[in-house]
Design a protein around this motif. Structure first.
Motif, PDB file in Angstrom:
ATOM      1  N   PHE A 188      24.702  28.657   5.634  1.00  0.00           N
ATOM      2  CA  PHE A 188      23.447  28.177   6.210  1.00  0.00           C
ATOM      3  C   PHE A 188      22.280  29.158   6.098  1.00  0.00           C
ATOM      4  O   PHE A 188      21.203  28.870   6.613  1.00  0.00           O
ATOM      5  CB  PHE A 188      23.682  27.808   7.674  1.00  0.00           C
ATOM      6  N   THR A 189      22.460  30.267   5.422  1.00  0.00           N
ATOM      7  CA  THR A 189      21.349  31.211   5.318  1.00  0.00           C
ATOM      8  C   THR A 189      20.278  30.728   4.341  1.00  0.00           C
ATOM      9  O   THR A 189      19.153  31.215   4.363  1.00  0.00           O
ATOM     10  CB  THR A 189      21.841  32.601   4.869  1.00  0.00           C
ATOM     11  N   GLU A 190      20.635  29.764   3.468  1.00  0.00           N
ATOM     12  CA  GLU A 190      19.685  29.220   2.490  1.00  0.00           C
ATOM     13  C   GLU A 190      19.253  27.816   2.881  1.00  0.00           C
ATOM     14  O   GLU A 190      18.956  26.994   2.021  1.00  0.00           O
ATOM     15  CB  GLU A 190      20.323  29.209   1.094  1.00  0.00           C
ATOM     16  N   ASN A 199      16.367  29.808  13.895  1.00  0.00           N
ATOM     17  CA  ASN A 199      16.568  31.261  13.962  1.00  0.00           C
ATOM     18  C   ASN A 199      16.882  31.698  15.398  1.00  0.00           C
ATOM     19  O   ASN A 199      16.203  31.302  16.339  1.00  0.00           O
ATOM     20  CB  ASN A 199      15.306  31.970  13.451  1.00  0.00           C
ATOM     21  N   LYS A 200      17.907  32.514  15.544  1.00  0.00           N
ATOM     22  CA  LYS A 200      18.371  32.872  16.885  1.00  0.00           C
ATOM     23  C   LYS A 200      17.360  33.713  17.667  1.00  0.00           C
ATOM     24  O   LYS A 200      17.448  33.796  18.898  1.00  0.00           O
ATOM     25  CB  LYS A 200      19.698  33.614  16.798  1.00  0.00           C
ATOM     26  N   ASN A 201      16.406  34.319  16.969  1.00  0.00           N
ATOM     27  CA  ASN A 201      15.392  35.118  17.663  1.00  0.00           C
ATOM     28  C   ASN A 201      14.315  34.262  18.322  1.00  0.00           C
ATOM     29  O   ASN A 201      13.544  34.759  19.156  1.00  0.00           O
ATOM     30  CB  ASN A 201      14.745  36.099  16.685  1.00  0.00           C
ATOM     31  N   SER A 202      14.258  32.978  17.933  1.00  0.00           N
ATOM     32  CA  SER A 202      13.203  32.124  18.478  1.00  0.00           C
ATOM     33  C   SER A 202      13.706  30.785  19.011  1.00  0.00           C
ATOM     34  O   SER A 202      12.933  30.031  19.599  1.00  0.00           O
ATOM     35  CB  SER A 202      12.141  31.857  17.401  1.00  0.00           C
ATOM     36  N   PHE A 203      14.993  30.495  18.806  1.00  0.00           N
ATOM     37  CA  PHE A 203      15.513  29.187  19.226  1.00  0.00           C
ATOM     38  C   PHE A 203      16.844  29.362  19.926  1.00  0.00           C
ATOM     39  O   PHE A 203      17.775  29.969  19.390  1.00  0.00           O
ATOM     40  CB  PHE A 203      15.681  28.276  18.008  1.00  0.00           C
ATOM     41  N   ASP A 204      16.955  28.817  21.146  1.00  0.00           N
ATOM     42  CA  ASP A 204      18.191  28.868  21.914  1.00  0.00           C
ATOM     43  C   ASP A 204      18.677  27.444  22.147  1.00  0.00           C
ATOM     44  O   ASP A 204      18.132  26.716  22.984  1.00  0.00           O
ATOM     45  CB  ASP A 204      17.960  29.571  23.251  1.00  0.00           C
ATOM     46  N   PRO A 205      19.706  27.005  21.419  1.00  0.00           N
ATOM     47  CA  PRO A 205      20.174  25.621  21.575  1.00  0.00           C
ATOM     48  C   PRO A 205      20.718  25.334  22.970  1.00  0.00           C
ATOM     49  O   PRO A 205      20.710  24.188  23.420  1.00  0.00           O
ATOM     50  CB  PRO A 205      21.276  25.508  20.511  1.00  0.00           C
ATOM     51  N   ARG A 206      21.159  26.365  23.668  1.00  0.00           N
ATOM     52  CA  ARG A 206      21.730  26.151  25.007  1.00  0.00           C
ATOM     53  C   ARG A 206      20.679  25.641  25.992  1.00  0.00           C
ATOM     54  O   ARG A 206      20.997  24.896  26.919  1.00  0.00           O
ATOM     55  CB  ARG A 206      22.338  27.451  25.525  1.00  0.00           C
ATOM     56  N   LYS A 207      19.427  26.058  25.793  1.00  0.00           N
ATOM     57  CA  LYS A 207      18.375  25.599  26.698  1.00  0.00           C
ATOM     58  C   LYS A 207      18.183  24.094  26.589  1.00  0.00           C
ATOM     59  O   LYS A 207      17.986  23.403  27.606  1.00  0.00           O
ATOM     60  CB  LYS A 207      17.072  26.342  26.404  1.00  0.00           C
ATOM     61  N   LEU A 208      18.239  23.579  25.377  1.00  0.00           N
ATOM     62  CA  LEU A 208      18.126  22.135  25.197  1.00  0.00           C
ATOM     63  C   LEU A 208      19.326  21.418  25.806  1.00  0.00           C
ATOM     64  O   LEU A 208      19.181  20.408  26.503  1.00  0.00           O
ATOM     65  CB  LEU A 208      18.024  21.790  23.715  1.00  0.00           C
ATOM     66  N   ALA A 209      20.527  21.950  25.539  1.00  0.00           N
ATOM     67  CA  ALA A 209      21.728  21.310  26.060  1.00  0.00           C
ATOM     68  C   ALA A 209      21.773  21.366  27.583  1.00  0.00           C
ATOM     69  O   ALA A 209      22.159  20.394  28.243  1.00  0.00           O
ATOM     70  CB  ALA A 209      22.967  21.968  25.459  1.00  0.00           C
ATOM     71  N   HIS A 275      24.735  27.462  16.812  1.00  0.00           N
ATOM     72  CA  HIS A 275      25.087  28.869  17.003  1.00  0.00           C
ATOM     73  C   HIS A 275      26.082  29.351  15.951  1.00  0.00           C
ATOM     74  O   HIS A 275      25.856  30.368  15.275  1.00  0.00           O
ATOM     75  CB  HIS A 275      25.679  29.084  18.400  1.00  0.00           C
ATOM     76  N   ASP A 276      27.185  28.642  15.782  1.00  0.00           N
ATOM     77  CA  ASP A 276      28.265  29.125  14.915  1.00  0.00           C
ATOM     78  C   ASP A 276      27.928  28.998  13.435  1.00  0.00           C
ATOM     79  O   ASP A 276      28.346  29.849  12.631  1.00  0.00           O
ATOM     80  CB  ASP A 276      29.563  28.370  15.206  1.00  0.00           C
ATOM     81  N   CYS A 277      27.197  27.952  13.064  1.00  0.00           N
ATOM     82  CA  CYS A 277      26.906  27.712  11.647  1.00  0.00           C
ATOM     83  C   CYS A 277      25.543  28.251  11.243  1.00  0.00           C
ATOM     84  O   CYS A 277      25.444  29.133  10.381  1.00  0.00           O
ATOM     85  CB  CYS A 277      27.015  26.223  11.347  1.00  0.00           C
ATOM     86  N   TYR A 278      24.484  27.754  11.868  1.00  0.00           N
ATOM     87  CA  TYR A 278      23.136  28.141  11.449  1.00  0.00           C
ATOM     88  C   TYR A 278      22.780  29.574  11.842  1.00  0.00           C
ATOM     89  O   TYR A 278      22.196  30.321  11.052  1.00  0.00           O
ATOM     90  CB  TYR A 278      22.100  27.179  12.046  1.00  0.00           C
ATOM     91  N   GLN A 279      23.115  29.964  13.051  1.00  0.00           N
ATOM     92  CA  GLN A 279      22.638  31.264  13.544  1.00  0.00           C
ATOM     93  C   GLN A 279      23.570  32.419  13.203  1.00  0.00           C
ATOM     94  O   GLN A 279      23.095  33.516  12.890  1.00  0.00           O
ATOM     95  CB  GLN A 279      22.417  31.174  15.058  1.00  0.00           C
ATOM     96  N   GLU A 280      24.875  32.207  13.273  1.00  0.00           N
ATOM     97  CA  GLU A 280      25.817  33.301  13.022  1.00  0.00           C
ATOM     98  C   GLU A 280      26.582  33.148  11.709  1.00  0.00           C
ATOM     99  O   GLU A 280      27.272  34.075  11.290  1.00  0.00           O
ATOM    100  CB  GLU A 280      26.816  33.402  14.189  1.00  0.00           C
ATOM    101  N   ASN A 281      26.478  31.992  11.075  1.00  0.00           N
ATOM    102  CA  ASN A 281      27.130  31.752   9.786  1.00  0.00           C
ATOM    103  C   ASN A 281      28.642  32.012   9.848  1.00  0.00           C
ATOM    104  O   ASN A 281      29.256  32.485   8.889  1.00  0.00           O
ATOM    105  CB  ASN A 281      26.492  32.609   8.691  1.00  0.00           C
ATOM    106  N   ASN A 286      34.483  32.538   7.640  1.00  0.00           N
ATOM    107  CA  ASN A 286      35.855  32.253   8.086  1.00  0.00           C
ATOM    108  C   ASN A 286      36.169  32.905   9.432  1.00  0.00           C
ATOM    109  O   ASN A 286      37.279  33.378   9.678  1.00  0.00           O
ATOM    110  CB  ASN A 286      36.873  32.694   7.025  1.00  0.00           C
ATOM    111  N   LYS A 287      35.174  32.899  10.326  1.00  0.00           N
ATOM    112  CA  LYS A 287      35.344  33.473  11.660  1.00  0.00           C
ATOM    113  C   LYS A 287      35.108  32.455  12.779  1.00  0.00           C
ATOM    114  O   LYS A 287      35.195  32.800  13.951  1.00  0.00           O
ATOM    115  CB  LYS A 287      34.378  34.653  11.837  1.00  0.00           C
ATOM    116  N   MET A 288      34.833  31.235  12.402  1.00  0.00           N
ATOM    117  CA  MET A 288      34.572  30.203  13.401  1.00  0.00           C
ATOM    118  C   MET A 288      35.890  29.737  14.022  1.00  0.00           C
ATOM    119  O   MET A 288      36.913  29.637  13.342  1.00  0.00           O
ATOM    120  CB  MET A 288      33.850  29.016  12.750  1.00  0.00           C
ATOM    121  N   ARG A 289      35.849  29.448  15.312  1.00  0.00           N
ATOM    122  CA  ARG A 289      37.036  28.944  16.010  1.00  0.00           C
ATOM    123  C   ARG A 289      36.701  27.621  16.693  1.00  0.00           C
ATOM    124  O   ARG A 289      35.634  27.471  17.269  1.00  0.00           O
ATOM    125  CB  ARG A 289      37.549  29.950  17.028  1.00  0.00           C
TER     126      ARG A 289
END
Length: 365
Positions: A188-190, A199-209, A275-281, A286-289
């Motif tokens: 997801f970096t491209e 971008n995790k520096n400007s968007f927090d998905p938890r706030k929406l949820a 978080h897991d895909c777009y922000q932390e990739n 192969n680190k997603m759980r």
């Protein structure tokens, strides 16, 4: 001035055509407003959409599993299990007769199933990927395998549904024989503007949820017109100019119905994907759980078809072209087409080429 002269402008064929065009354009806008924001099965049938014969063979919560009739000579081949995204409705894959990937596969002799995640409500806000993939989808997969005499399946995912399909394949590779990724991101970096906006520096998905539970569709889809600003602005003009073309109008009406038939996004699942895909990739690394289980893409050892489009505004070419390197133990076949994210599957004549070459790959992979 005589009466004959005063009536002359009204007889001008160009003026009459413009008046007819304007009237039909207004009628279309009234129709679009009357059908509402969301289509049920009856409305789709009335509009001539989602007509490939099917039945529901499994139902859990909002989710449904469709089983489609085989319309051609049945093949002794793995059943196809289609996975769609949480962002829009599934029926883009069965838009109209002649514009349907599912119909094309069925006429080629394949048994097709599709998981519909449904329309989530407040009760689904805390349902994450563990629920949708490890509970609903896995139960559906095993139900299909039992009905098919134990045959392994071909997983077929479109857009973010392809991302989900890759997760399913990595978690339970023993269930599958082939994987089709149609305009699918695994890295997801491209991701272009989508990567920038999340971008995790400007968007927090938890706030929406935390605020909404399930992310409202109007919030979720508000940025998407800006992915194709020129097309979004020119869309009404193109409709007005072609409103007297019945074929154009029929196709436009179907696509517009699908494009405006948006659904909420389950809050917990939204947070996990952003978080897991777009922000932390994490998926690509192969680190997603999911449910404590590692999603390791290297466990996918069966053949993969990676289909992507040169003018895709959602999944960029660099993003799609990274998929083979993320599936090092799979024999990946790339198919690149001169098309867009949606036109790839429903627009003439490219759709016939995509269907034909996908069916050929399914028969020889």
């Amino acid at each position: 001035m005589s009466n004959q002269q005063s009536m002359a402008p009204a007889q001008d064929p160009r003026l009459q055509e413009d008046l007819t065009r304007a009237k039909k354009f207004v009628e279309y806008l009234q129709h679009a407003a009357a059908v509402g924001d969301r289509a049920d099965d009856q409305q789709l049938a009335t509009l001539g959409m989602a007509l490939t014969p099917s039945r529901i063979v499994y139902h859990e919560g909002t989710c449904r599993l469709f089983e489609y009739e085989v319309l051609g000579e049945p093949l002794d081949a793995p059943p196809i299990f289609m996975v769609y995204s949480f962002i829009n409705r599934w029926y883009i894959l069965d838009l109209m007769p002649g514009h349907s990937f599912i119909e094309a596969l069925s006429r080629a002799g394949y048994k097709v199933y599709l998981i519909d995640w449904g329309i989530p409500g407040p009760e689904n806000a805390q349902h994450g990927l563990a629920y949708y993939l490890e509970q609903v989808a896995l139960r559906a997969v095993r139900r299909v395998r039992r009905a098919s005499g134990g045959k392994k399946l071909t997983l077929f995912g479109y857009c973010l549904g392809g991302t989900l399909a890759a997760m399913m394949a990595a978690l339970h590779p023993e269930e599958y024989e082939k994987l089709v990724l149609l305009t699918t991101p695994l890295e997801f970096t491209e991701g272009g503007l989508l990567t920038l906006w999340t971008n995790k520096n400007s968007f927090d998905p938890r706030k929406l949820a935390d605020t909404f539970g399930c992310i409202p569709e109007k919030i979720l889809h508000a940025p998407f017109p800006f992915l194709q600003t020129r097309n979004s602005i020119s869309k009404p003009r193109m409709l007005f100019e072609n409103i007297l073309n019945d074929t154009y109008l029929k196709n436009f009406k179907a696509l517009d119905r699908w494009a405006t038939d948006n659904v909420p996004f389950p809050g917990k699942t939204f947070v996990e994907i952003i978080h897991d895909c777009y922000q932390e990739n994490l998926l690509a690394a192969n680190k997603m759980r999911i449910d404590g289980k590692l999603v390791d893409l290297t466990r996918i050892t069966f053949p993969t078809l990676n289909i992507y489009a040169t003018q895709d505004h959602v999944v960029s070419v660099p993003c799609a072209e990274r998929n083979p390197s993320l599936l090092p133990n799979s024999r990946v076949t790339n198919r690149k087409y001169e098309a867009g994210h949606v036109s790839l599957t429903v627009a003439h004549p490219i759709r016939e080429t995509v269907w034909k070459e996908t069916i050929e790959w399914l028969g020889h992979a």
